[in-house]
Design an enzyme around this catalytic site. Structure first.
Site, mmCIF file in Angstrom:
data_model
loop_
_atom_site.group_PDB
_atom_site.id
_atom_site.type_symbol
_atom_site.label_atom_id
_atom_site.label_comp_id
_atom_site.label_asym_id
_atom_site.label_seq_id
_atom_site.Cartn_x
_atom_site.Cartn_y
_atom_site.Cartn_z
ATOM 1 N N SER A 187 43.715 49.154 37.755
ATOM 2 C CA SER A 187 44.878 48.265 37.847
ATOM 3 C C SER A 187 45.608 48.197 36.525
ATOM 4 C CB SER A 187 44.371 46.873 38.226
ATOM 5 O OG SER A 187 45.372 45.916 38.010
ATOM 6 N N TYR B 62 38.222 39.512 37.259
ATOM 7 C CA TYR B 62 38.687 40.654 38.057
ATOM 8 C C TYR B 62 39.143 41.788 37.143
ATOM 9 C CZ TYR B 62 41.876 43.623 40.666
ATOM 10 O OH TYR B 62 42.513 44.722 41.193
ATOM 11 N N LYS C 35 37.607 45.872 36.336
ATOM 12 C CA LYS C 35 38.324 47.158 36.339
ATOM 13 C C LYS C 35 38.078 47.892 35.023
ATOM 14 C CE LYS C 35 39.902 46.859 40.461
ATOM 15 N NZ LYS C 35 39.265 47.668 41.507
#
Ligand code: NAD
Ligand code: UFG
Length: 330
Positions: free
Chosen positions: A124, A148, A152
């Site tokens: 992302s 989150y 990644k």
């Protein structure tokens, strides 16, 4: 190729399955349905004429996942399966670290064990943190504000280290910008559970009358009209980017931004939605949302140079297709 698509019934995964099948690949889907519905499998059948092999499994479970590798000669893995709600990741960090990291490790181990040399990972733009725009793959990554984003970054690192130590294991890390829109058939699209966190699904719910109005988070950013600017990318363009990424896999690890290279503000997107679809979207300006960055968009030139891929669809197609899917699901 025989391609294992984890999270293949989700938003980006389902659109990628369609494009893989269109390009004559055989798709095997693994999904535990934590954020998707089994009926998407029938929709994929309707669109492509082919019903992919489906395993309802959790890819953090090594034994269940190994079955897929013993049942099929897998040539490549595209790993979409993951939890993705930024706010929820702050409230439930362990769920996010466990699901997103263990799944990546289980799949990498199985690739090494079964000699699978192609791995594409859903990363992302959030890994860039609050960097200068446009975001370029060579930038030093800055801290992210939530678990989150860290999952990644850590997944990227795990895959880089694993590839470096195992030269036959090639990895393409794809950093997505803001995927929106839907397949032009209106059969598959973004269908989040509960109240949407992201702008486009919220706009479609307001247009449909399910939510009274959109809250625009801040109009005092140093941007074109004061509202946040993002690089929205049509999900079908993104899906095509995955076909290019698995077909043009180099040696070792490569990182690619998948975006359009163009920024659009919240109000520009809302106004395009109203104009193209001829529907009303009431909105109200409210305060900034914690953790938001004023503006980001991709330098998308590396993917074009090396993968021969470029986003073709603009904001008008994105708002048209997002609404097309929502209307179909009324
Ligand atoms: P999604 O929630 O629609 O799809 C993810 C799919 O993975 C779902 O079908 C879910 O049921 C499945 N899944 C989750 N954990 C699983 C597990 N342990 N085992 C098996 N299946 C599991 O999300 P999406 O928008 O399609 O995102 C796909 C990937 O792209 C995610 O990794 C996400 O973090 C990443 N990504 C998404 C965006 C975005 O804005 N949509 C942006 C950047 C990166
Ligand atoms: N916004 C609103 N109102 C809303 C929702 C969003 O004004 O109800 C604004 C946001 O403030 C932001 C823009 O719309 O300016 C886009 O917000 P999204 O929540 O749609 O997307 P983000 O860029 O904040 O985050 C998304 C994904 C993250 C990912 C990030 C970078 O949700 O998972 O892109 O790829 F990390």
């Amino acid at each position: 190729m025989n391609i294992l698509v984890t999270g293949g019934l989700g938003f980006i995964g389902s659109h990628t399955v369609v494009e893989l099948i269109k390009n004559n690949h055989t798709v095997i889907i693994a999904d535990n349905l934590v954020n998707s519905k089994l009926e998407v499998l029938d929709k994929l059948h309707q669109i492509t004429g082919i019903k992919p092999t489906f395993y309802q499994i959790d890819v953090t479970d090594a034994d269940q996942t190994e079955r897929v590798f013993t049942d099929h000669q897998i040539d490549g893995v595209i790993h979409f399966a993951g939890l993705k709600a930024v706010g929820e990741s702050v409230a439930k960090p362990l769920e996010y670290y466990y699901n997103n990291l263990v799944s990546t490790m289980v799949l990498s181990r199985l690739c090494l064990k079964y000699g699978v040399g192609k791995f594409v990972f859903s990363s992302s733009a959030t890994v860039y943190g609050e960097n200068e725009v446009p975001f370029v793959e060579t930038m030093t990554l800055l801290p992210t504000t939530n678990p989150y984003g860290e999952t990644k970054k850590i997944s990227e690192r795990i895959l880089e280290d694993t590839s470096r130590a195992n030269p036959g294991f090639s990895v393409n890390l794809l950093r997505y910008f803001n995927p929106v829109g839907a397949h032009e058939s209106g059969l598959i699209g973004e269908d989040p559970n509960g109240i949407p966190n992201n702008l486009m699904p919220f706009v479609t719910k307001v247009a449909k009358g399910e939510m009274p109005r959109l809250s625009v988070f801040g109009d005092d950013y140093p941007t074109v009209d004061g509202t946040g600017v993002r690089d929205y990318i049509h999900v079908v363009d993104l899906a095509e980017g995955h076909v290019a990424a698995i077909e043009k896999m180099g040696e070792g690890v490569s990182v690619y931004n998948l975006g359009t290279g163009k920024g659009t503000s919240v109000l520009e997107l809302v106004n395009a939605f109203i104009e193209v679809n001829g529907v009303d979207v009431p909105y109200k300006i409210v305060g900034r949302r914690a953790g938001d960055i004023a503006e980001f968009y991709a330098d998308a030139s590396k993917a074009e140079r090396e993968l021969g891929w470029k986003a073709k669809r603009g904001i008008r197609e994105m708002v048209r297709d997002a609404w097309g899917f929502e209307k179909n699901n009324m």
